[in-house]
Write an enzyme that holds these catalytic residues in place. Structure first.
Site, PDB file in Angstrom:
ATOM      1  N   GLU A 593      58.842  38.877  54.003  1.00  0.00           N
ATOM      2  CA  GLU A 593      59.588  37.682  54.398  1.00  0.00           C
ATOM      3  C   GLU A 593      60.932  38.041  55.000  1.00  0.00           C
ATOM      4  OE1 GLU A 593      61.515  33.670  52.348  1.00  0.00           O
ATOM      5  OE2 GLU A 593      60.339  35.075  51.154  1.00  0.00           O
ATOM      6  N   PHE A 594      61.562  39.112  54.507  1.00  0.00           N
ATOM      7  CA  PHE A 594      62.915  39.434  54.929  1.00  0.00           C
ATOM      8  C   PHE A 594      62.982  40.629  55.880  1.00  0.00           C
ATOM      9  CE2 PHE A 594      63.326  37.350  50.799  1.00  0.00           C
ATOM     10  CZ  PHE A 594      64.235  36.355  51.119  1.00  0.00           C
ATOM     11  N   ASP A 708      52.096  33.121  40.503  1.00  0.00           N
ATOM     12  CA  ASP A 708      51.334  33.474  41.715  1.00  0.00           C
ATOM     13  C   ASP A 708      50.431  34.672  41.436  1.00  0.00           C
ATOM     14  OD1 ASP A 708      50.478  33.251  44.305  1.00  0.00           O
ATOM     15  OD2 ASP A 708      52.138  34.357  45.170  1.00  0.00           O
TER      16      ASP A 708
END
Length: 946
Positions: A593-594, A708
């Site tokens: 994501e980063f 998750d």
């Protein structure tokens, strides 16, 4: 069969159809937008597909229809014109909009009626014109409607298929009808591309969205970057994860996605993402695009001042400098008043207006100068100083403050002493030492004091009595012989005659004691080790790898990093900082994501290098992004368990922030299992599940909910050890009675999430147990997608109606029963992770318990297509059947073996499947179970017909 019933309904539909041609896709073919004859070929020429023309709002629209259902031998083909493939595209999307009539609506005339048709493709380097040969085409898919049309109420179906990979200049599409009443309303062929864009001051060109592709860009005018800016183009035509940020040059600032020169009166000294600043105090107004503002006349900057600091003038001199003698021990106090003019700066060095100077000699003159320093003092015409000359005038000798024992023997003592102040160099002091013997009873000795005069501050006294106490005092004498004050009395004792011998004996005794203690410690350690081995043997023995890494229950509770007002405190408390020079990135293995994820090595100081995974934070990040990036490390840093991914540390004191974890060679569990379908025995799969359960028990004991848990978030190392990872969605249990956490919104992984968590956003360890049951199914199904191709809405509806995933092929019955317990709707009846670990331990200790296989229903597990509207065979062809069970790679093997009809497929035995060329155990089982399912369904249909 007459086409009028279908065509008349079709005209009504065309007049009502609202079709938007606006999209981001790059269209290669659009049947509805052509507005002219399409020129598509049909085979046979007269009977079969027919073109229908109608006018809507003054525009021509063409559709193709076929409804030949009165004969059992139907094979009608429709081929498009040549479609030119654009360079760089290897896959295209084919969107079909069509209507299919219900076979039951033809009043008994539907003997050969079907409700599906087939899509084919043929590649070519040039247009072959009317040369249409069926053998050149390969099948792409069987197209089945979601809804069929009954009466005049049209049910329009939309189907999109990805076609590729392709390598030639262009291609043809073809549609094969085998007895379906179908109208093809629209065919649209397109590919997606990431449009040209400017992000973070970097320009990126338009790029074909064929797969996840890294694209290099260039900084806009008047901007620079330390590294070439890059960005990823996804297969959906979206730009994601820009890496490397451009920054405007000095004298320029960001305006939207460009760099503009600083306005007059503003400046920017460095290349950065900052805006231009107003010129500071005491500077001249700047011109356009200034990198600094010059000082006004009479004002200056220090060489150490940054260009952003204001200019200042030199200070004036300090005022009213005076001196005061504090005592007779050589100390003097200086005092002054600050300068009247400071120049607009703070002074450096001494900032108080007083100072005490010590260790000064008497009878000497001292000159003191106090100068005002502000960083620009050197630019003034006169030095801003104040000067005073003074002297300490005292005649008293210094006082002896302490007497030291330097050495001793049975008949001597060596002494030295310190003074209250350093004697002046030009004055020679002498010292008078007086000592006497002290009796054992503490009374004064009858003898008088002995006096010793010394020119030095040390002396050795001889001819003393062994093992006797003496008292001493010392005074300093001035050069004129005037005495100072005596020191306090100090007592020192001469050593006994046999002290060295006694010390030797003491050493031997101590050595003996230490030796006995060491022997006792060794005995205790051996006994404890033996006891531990006996316990290990009783529990399962060292030969069983699944029972050698049990951990004690955690003694600590997880602390949410978000509870800290300053997130950096959590980083410092829970995470080890790594020297960036110890990290070497080798290869990109993913995109997070980063930023990017690398495989690399870490070489800690004094230790061998180890392989690691390195998550990086892209350049140009905000402080919030940095905190979000490091929050996962603050979570991982609190865990220490062999089945939880190990955090090696972080790099935060460097512009490239990194999270460093242990490297898991075999990657994500779901992908690892898909690549080894049928190759791993049940015992090994259950052992992997036991490791995951042990890691989740550890997290649960720490009052921690993962949220998750899925096979994609479990990593596998070279020893096939499974470790839970990815704590980005995890949250701590609250202190309320139920121990739940309520989310603030966001996406939920529906297929892995418990019903109460989906419905009420409530997460507990019990909801993690539900997710573990799904992971068990994934593992036993070798990475199969839970609930197959069902939509999220269908999954939620099915679960609420008490549907549960069926047992995978060859799944032990005991394992499926445990799955089913994890999927209890009432969360209070689900097992705990401690129960799950105990159950898996018992199964692994007794491998015979895994030989009983759960019932397997291939019609459910393989997701065969619906046959509710067909009275004929379940599948029209062998390729269609192989595609439905995801075994299309064996089509040529079946053809070479002469297996070309479904009747031949149904007669295959296990050894026949092996002889065809199917070698992988998992693939053999899938094909064999599918044949069993087909026979079972045919039998059920036959009984139903009777």
């Amino acid at each position: 069969m007459e086409l009028r019933p279908l065509i008349s309904v079709l005209f009504v539909f065309i007049h009502q159809l609202a079709f938007s041609l606006q999209s981001k896709e790059q269209v290669l073919l659009d049947m509805r937008a052509s507005g002219s004859e399409l020129g598509w070929l049909t085979l046979p020429y007269e009977n079969g597909w027919e073109i229908v023309q109608t006018v809507v709002n003054g525009s021509l629209f063409y559709t193709y229809s076929v409804c030949s259902i009165d004969s059992t031998e139907q094979e009608n083909w429709l081929r498009t014109t040549f479609i030119q493939r654009r360079p760089g595209t290897s896959r295209v999307s084919v969107e079909l909009r069509f209507v299919v009539r219900d076979c039951n609506s033809f009043d008994g005339a539907s003997v050969a009626c079907k409700e599906t048709f087939n899509l084919f493709i043929s590649e070519a380097d040039a247009d072959v014109g009317t040369n249409f040969r069926k053998g050149q085409f390969r099948k792409v898919a069987t197209i089945a409607p979601d809804e069929v049309t009954k009466g005049r109420e049209l049910k329009v179906n939309t189907e999109t298929r990805i076609v590729g990979p392709m390598s030639k200049e262009g291609f043809y599409l073809a549609f094969q009808d085998m007895g379906t009443c179908v109208a093809l309303l629209s065919v649209r062929v397109y590919y997606k591309s990431c449009p040209s864009t400017v992000q973070s001051l970097a320009a990126f060109p338009e790029t074909v969205a064929d797969a996840l592709t890294v694209v290099e860009g260039a900084c806009v005018e008047n901007a620079v970057s330390q590294a070439t800016p890059r960005i990823y183009c996804t297969a959906e035509g979206e730009w994601v994860v820009p890496v490397g940020q451009c920054q405007c040059l000095s004298g320029y600032e960001t305006t939207g996605e460009s760099c503009q020169a600083c306005k007059p009166g503003y400046f920017k000294p460095y290349a950065s993402s900052e805006l231009c600043q107003v010129c500071p105090d005491n500077t001249r107004p700047s011109s356009t695009g200034a990198t600094e503002c010059q000082c006004e006349e009479g004002f200056f900057r220090s060489p150490s001042d940054p260009p952003t600091s204001p200019c200042s003038a030199p200070p004036s001199a300090p005022r009213e400098l005076t001196s005061t003698t504090l005592s007779a021990d050589g100390r003097l106090q200086l005092s002054w008043s600050p300068p009247l003019v400071t120049g607009g700066r703070r002074h450096t060095g001494l900032r108080d207006a007083t100072v005490v100077v010590s260790d000064l000699d008497s009878h000497l003159n001292y000159t003191f100068t106090v100068e005002a320093h502000s960083g620009v003092s050197q630019y003034g015409t006169d030095r801003p100083t104040a000067t005073i000359t003074t002297a300490l005038d005292y005649t008293d000798p210094p006082k002896v403050t302490l007497i030291h024992l330097d050495d001793r023997s049975p008949t001597s003592l060596s002494l030295s002493w310190t003074l209250s102040r350093r004697p002046p160099v030009h004055i020679n002091h002498r010292y008078e030492l007086m000592y006497r013997r002290k009796d054992d009873d503490g009374e004064r000795d009858v003898t008088t004091y002995t006096v010793v005069i010394s020119d030095k501050s040390s002396v050795q006294i001889n001819d003393l009595t062994p093992n006797t106490t003496y008292t001493f005092r010392v005074q300093a004498l001035s050069p004129e012989g005037n005495p100072g004050s005596y020191s306090t009395e100090h007592e020192f004792h001469t050593s006994p005659i046999a002290e060295s011998q006694v010390q030797g004996n003491s050493t031997m005794v101590m050595g003996a004691v230490v030796g006995v203690a060491v022997i006792l410690l060794v005995v205790v350690a051996v006994l404890l080790l033996r006891k531990r081995r006996l316990r290990s043997h009783v529990r399962g023995g060292p030969e069983d790898p699944y029972f050698s890494t049990d951990q004690l229950k955690p003694l600590k509770t997880y602390i949410d990093p978000h509870m800290y007002e300053d997130p950096n405190i959590a980083i410092q408390k829970f995470v080890t900082e790594i020297d960036p020079t110890a990290i070497s990135k080798q290869k990109v293995i993913g995109v997070g994501e980063f930023g990017e994820v690398f495989w690399g090595v870490m070489k800690p100081h004094g230790r061998p290098e180890v392989p690691v995974a390195i998550k990086t934070l892209k350049l140009g990040y905000s402080e919030k992004q940095r905190q979000d990036f490091l929050s996962e490390a603050s979570i991982m840093g609190q865990f220490s368990h062999p089945n939880i991914i190990r955090l090696e540390g972080v790099v935060t004191k460097f512009k490239h922030a990194m999270i460093v974890t242990e490297y898991m060679e075999n990657g994500a569990l779901d992908i690892y299992l898909k690549d080894r379908d049928g190759e791993l025995p049940s015992y090994q799969l259950v052992g992997m599940l036991r490791g995951i359960a042990a890691g989740m028990k550890y997290l649960s004991d720490m009052n921690y909910v993962h949220r998750d848990l899925a096979a994609r978030n479990v990593l596998v190392n070279s020893n096939l050890e499974c470790k839970v990872s990815d704590f980005g969605l995890s949250r701590v249990l609250e202190d309320d009675a139920e121990g739940t956490y309520t989310t603030r919104g966001g996406k939920i992984p529906i297929r892995w999430t418990a019903p109460e968590a989906i419905a009420f956003r409530k997460f507990t360890s019990a909801s993690d147990v539900w997710s573990f049951g799904i992971v068990m199914w994934e593992v036993m199904a070798f990475g199969e997608r839970p609930y197959w191709d069902m939509s999220n809405h269908e999954v939620m509806k099915a679960i609420n109606e008490a549907f549960r995933l069926p047992a995978p092929m060859d799944c032990p019955s005991a394992i499926y029963q445990l799955m089913f317990q994890c999927w209890q709707h009432d969360r209070s009846t689900r097992p705990r992770f401690s129960d799950i670990v105990n159950i898996l331990d018992k199964l692994l200790r007794n491998p015979e318990s895994l030989k009983t296989i759960a019932d397997f229903d291939p019609r459910v597990s393989i997701r065969l297509p619906s046959t509710s509207h067909c009275d004929g065979p379940l599948f029209g062809s062998v390729p269609e059947w192989l595609e439905s069970i995801k075994m299309s790679q064996y089509y040529e093997s079946f053809t070479r073996a002469g297996i070309t009809t479904m009747e031949q497929v149904l007669s295959l035995r296990h050894e026949d499947i092996r002889n065809i060329g199917v070698r992988l155990p998992g693939h053999m089982k899938r094909i064999a179970y599918s044949i069993l399912g087909l026979k079972d369904e045919i039998s059920s249909l036959s009984v139903f017909s009777v």
